[in-house]
Each structure stands twice: as C-alpha cells, then as structure tokens.
Design an enzyme around this catalytic site. Structure first.
Site, PDB file in Angstrom:
ATOM      1  N   ASP A 143       0.858  -1.191   0.000  1.00 35.17           N
ATOM      2  CA  ASP A 143       0.000   0.000   0.000  1.00 35.17           C
ATOM      3  C   ASP A 143       0.897   1.243   0.000  1.00 35.17           C
ATOM      4  O   ASP A 143       1.750   1.400   0.875  1.00 35.17           O
ATOM      5  CB  ASP A 143      -0.882  -0.006   1.252  1.00 35.17           C
ATOM      6  N   LYS A 181      -0.607   9.903   1.186  1.00 33.01           N
ATOM      7  CA  LYS A 181      -0.637  11.154   1.955  1.00 33.01           C
ATOM      8  C   LYS A 181       0.576  11.232   2.886  1.00 33.01           C
ATOM      9  O   LYS A 181       0.937  10.260   3.547  1.00 33.01           O
ATOM     10  CB  LYS A 181      -1.933  11.247   2.760  1.00 33.01           C
TER      11      LYS A 181
END
Length: 213
Positions: free
Chosen positions: A118, A122
C-alpha cells in the site's frame, strides 16, 4: 481498499492449520519446525492471494517460504490455491507483517519480499509505508547480516520514497530497476497477481538492498 468478508474463510483456515499459523508469537525462534526440513527462510510481507509466494516455493524447493497476510479472506484464498498442489516448503501466517521482530528472532530470515505494498500516498501516513524507517528497523532486527530486502511496486512515488528511505537508513543497493519487465531480470521474474494485471499500464520498479553490517 476494503476486502469483502468470505464466510467460508475462517472455517477453512481452521481446517488447515498444518499450513497456516494463527499464533506467530508461539513460533519465535522455532519456525523451522513448521517445515519438512531446515532450509534458508524467506518471508513475503503482504502475500495477497498467494501467486508470488506459491510460485517461488515451487521454483526454489531448497528454500523455506513464509507468506504473511493480515486479511483473513485474502489469505484463505491464497491457502486454497496452494492446497491445489501443496509443497512442503511453504507456510502462511495470518497476522500484521509490520511486527515481524515480535515473532522472528535476530538473524532468522535470509530475505524479505515487499511486493506492491500500500503506497499510503498522503504525507501524514508516511510512517505506515512498509519501507519507512520504523519498518526497516524491524526488518534489520530479524534479517541475517547479509540478508536482503526485495521490493517491487508500480507506484513511482512510493518507489522514490523507498529509495530515499533505504539510502537514509544507510542501506546498500544491490539492484535498482526503473522498468523491471524490460530489464535482463524479466526472464527470471516471478509475478504477483497485481503485477500481472497492471504491468501493461506502466513500468514495474524494483530494488534489492542490504543493511550495512
């Protein structure tokens, strides 16, 4: 991405605990007991549906492999695929792979695979990336002195972050590719499901690195 719960997954896992570990802390320093014979130990963190780790186990019978996955439904799918033609050198673990130093001892692992993790794009989530310094410390704790981390991704941002993270940690790069499938290593490359699906859309990035002893 939220994974849909499969009602059959939990009972299926419980029926096949000779191939999947649910309490990894109880095997601290004893992982070789799970295999037919003692061999070098390689671990994939985030094994997904298992295509990569299953093919690696078949390709390298002289290595013991462990596939770690957090999602019950996902690892149950991997387990089911594996049991179609099982090999004695692969075990699965249902747990959070970020805590490897809690259930592996120092210098117990020869290689760690991080495949299409993943990206946590951000900035405030950077610490959750599996190539961030906190995770690198846990890998260093369990890898042998000359052990390797092999990392693949299709996410350019995560790859650039990982290059910087590894470099700042003082690691030594053994291999770096900006387009794995067009490199000499492509012939020997074992693909994940994700890689197979998305590689036509852009390059696959890869690096192999070691911790400086």
């Amino acid at each position: 991405m939220r994974v849909r719960k499969k009602p059959w997954a939990e009972p299926y896992i419980k029926e096949h605990q000779e191939y999947i570990v649910l309490d990894p802390q109880s095997y601290l320093g004893k992982w070789q007991d799970r295999f037919a014979k003692k061999q070098p130990l390689h671990v994939e963190i985030g094994t997904g549906k298992g295509q990569f780790i299953i093919q690696m186990a078949k390709k390298y019978p002289d290595v013991n492999f462990i596939g770690i996955e957090l999602q019950e439904s996902v690892i149950a799918t991997a387990l089911r695929s594996f049991l179609e033609d099982p090999t004695p050198n692969l075990q699965f673990v249902l747990t959070d792979g970020g805590d490897v130093n809690e259930f592996f001892t120092a210098h117990e692992i020869e290689k760690i695979y991080l495949n299409f993790s993943d990206p946590w794009p951000k900035t405030r989530h950077a610490k959750r990336r599996l190539t961030s310094p906190g995770f690198l410390k846990s890998y260093q704790d369990v890898l042998k002195t000359d052990g390797e981390i092999e990392f693949k991704t299709d996410n350019r941002g995560l790859f650039e972050y990982s290059l910087g993270s590894f470099n700042n940690y003082g690691m030594q790069f053994e291999y770096v590719s900006l387009d794995l499938h067009k490199s000499p290593e492509a012939e020997d490359n074992v693909e994940t499901e994700y890689e197979q699906k998305f590689s036509p859309q852009g390059p696959i990035y890869k690096l192999v690195a070691k911790f400086n002893s």
